[in-house]
Write a protein that holds these residues in place. Structure first.
Motif, PDB file in Angstrom:
ATOM      1  N   ILE A   1      33.023  14.989 -51.625  1.00  0.00           N
ATOM      2  CA  ILE A   1      32.888  13.530 -51.561  1.00  0.00           C
ATOM      3  C   ILE A   1      31.461  13.123 -51.909  1.00  0.00           C
ATOM      4  O   ILE A   1      31.241  12.181 -52.680  1.00  0.00           O
ATOM      5  CB  ILE A   1      33.269  13.021 -50.152  1.00  0.00           C
ATOM      6  CG1 ILE A   1      34.741  13.343 -49.869  1.00  0.00           C
ATOM      7  CG2 ILE A   1      33.002  11.541 -50.009  1.00  0.00           C
ATOM      8  CD1 ILE A   1      35.147  13.170 -48.418  1.00  0.00           C
TER       9      ILE A   1
ATOM     10  N   LEU B   1      37.975  15.488 -50.942  1.00  0.00           N
ATOM     11  CA  LEU B   1      38.062  14.236 -51.691  1.00  0.00           C
ATOM     12  C   LEU B   1      39.514  13.760 -51.778  1.00  0.00           C
ATOM     13  O   LEU B   1      39.796  12.581 -51.579  1.00  0.00           O
ATOM     14  CB  LEU B   1      37.459  14.419 -53.081  1.00  0.00           C
ATOM     15  CG  LEU B   1      37.402  13.179 -53.953  1.00  0.00           C
ATOM     16  CD1 LEU B   1      36.488  12.126 -53.331  1.00  0.00           C
ATOM     17  CD2 LEU B   1      36.896  13.537 -55.341  1.00  0.00           C
TER      18      LEU B   1
ATOM     19  N   CYS C   1      40.586  12.482 -48.359  1.00  0.00           N
ATOM     20  CA  CYS C   1      39.946  11.198 -48.091  1.00  0.00           C
ATOM     21  C   CYS C   1      40.650  10.075 -48.858  1.00  0.00           C
ATOM     22  O   CYS C   1      40.866   8.985 -48.325  1.00  0.00           O
ATOM     23  CB  CYS C   1      38.473  11.291 -48.473  1.00  0.00           C
ATOM     24  SG  CYS C   1      37.517   9.816 -48.164  1.00  0.00           S
ATOM     25  N   ARG C   2      41.027  10.344 -50.096  1.00  0.00           N
ATOM     26  CA  ARG C   2      41.716   9.333 -50.902  1.00  0.00           C
ATOM     27  C   ARG C   2      43.114   9.059 -50.380  1.00  0.00           C
ATOM     28  O   ARG C   2      43.598   7.930 -50.414  1.00  0.00           O
ATOM     29  CB  ARG C   2      41.763   9.776 -52.359  1.00  0.00           C
ATOM     30  CG  ARG C   2      40.420   9.634 -53.016  1.00  0.00           C
ATOM     31  CD  ARG C   2      40.464   9.995 -54.471  1.00  0.00           C
ATOM     32  NE  ARG C   2      39.167   9.692 -55.067  1.00  0.00           N
ATOM     33  CZ  ARG C   2      38.724  10.262 -56.152  1.00  0.00           C
ATOM     34  NH1 ARG C   2      39.457  11.157 -56.795  1.00  0.00           N
ATOM     35  NH2 ARG C   2      37.548   9.944 -56.636  1.00  0.00           N
TER      36      ARG C   2
ATOM     37  N   CYS D   1      38.260   6.702 -49.351  1.00  0.00           N
ATOM     38  CA  CYS D   1      37.374   6.950 -50.503  1.00  0.00           C
ATOM     39  C   CYS D   1      37.920   6.233 -51.727  1.00  0.00           C
ATOM     40  O   CYS D   1      39.130   6.041 -51.855  1.00  0.00           O
ATOM     41  CB  CYS D   1      37.298   8.443 -50.805  1.00  0.00           C
ATOM     42  SG  CYS D   1      36.555   9.400 -49.486  1.00  0.00           S
TER      43      CYS D   1
END
Length: 172
Positions: free
Chosen positions: A67, A154, A157-158, A163
């Motif tokens: 991230i 990442l 998180c998305r 994110c």
């Protein structure tokens, strides 16, 4: 006026004697081009071999899943053409690998530093970090490398909507 006939005992000069003025530079140029082609071929093979190695692939996966690194460099993160470093394998499933890789993204550049050791067929990454253009160090190591190989922070998180998605949009 007519030319006299050639002398009976005179021999004609050989090919090299007649053409050396253009043949010598052409030969040197050909050898120089051959040397350049050989160096290019060796570097291309090293690049292909090192980029296909398991430690290199894992380091790039972790860089693209970080991230913090994506926030600094943007997406997509691309690796440079020619990594520097070494890799060696030993009998019994051991080995070591050290690479320095140039990373680029739409917003900046970084250097990825990798040190990996292999014992009994498993890679361990005691040293894996990126230094960004503004001298910020981003740690890419994990406490458990076997678990880290299956996790992409990442992506998680998305999926949770915390994110930005690729292109800068936020999830739902």
């Amino acid at each position: 006026m007519t030319l006299p006939p050639p002398l009976a005992g005179a021999t004609r000069a050989g090919w090299w004697s007649r053409h050396w003025r253009w043949a010598m530079p052409l030969g040197v140029l050909a050898l120089l081009l051959l040397a350049v082609a050989l160096v290019w071929f060796v570097l291309a093979q090293w690049s292909r071999w090192s980029r296909a190695s398991e430690p290199y692939q894992e380091a790039m996966r972790r860089a693209r899943c970080s991230i913090e690194l994506v926030a600094v460099l943007g997406e997509p993160i691309r690796d440079g053409y020619l990594p520097s470093g070494s890799q060696e394998r030993t009998a019994g499933g051991g080995g070591s690998s050290e690479f320095v890789v140039s990373l680029t993204g739409p917003r900046g550049e970084a250097q990825l530093f990798l040190e990996a050791h292999r014992e009994r067929g498993q890679w361990d990454y005691p040293l894996l970090y990126a230094i960004t253009g503004n001298d910020e160090a981003i740690d890419l190591t994990a406490l458990d490398d076997a678990e880290a190989a299956t996790v992409c922070a990442l992506r998680e998180c998305r999926e949770q909507g915390h994110c930005p998605l690729p292109g800068g949009r936020w999830g739902s």
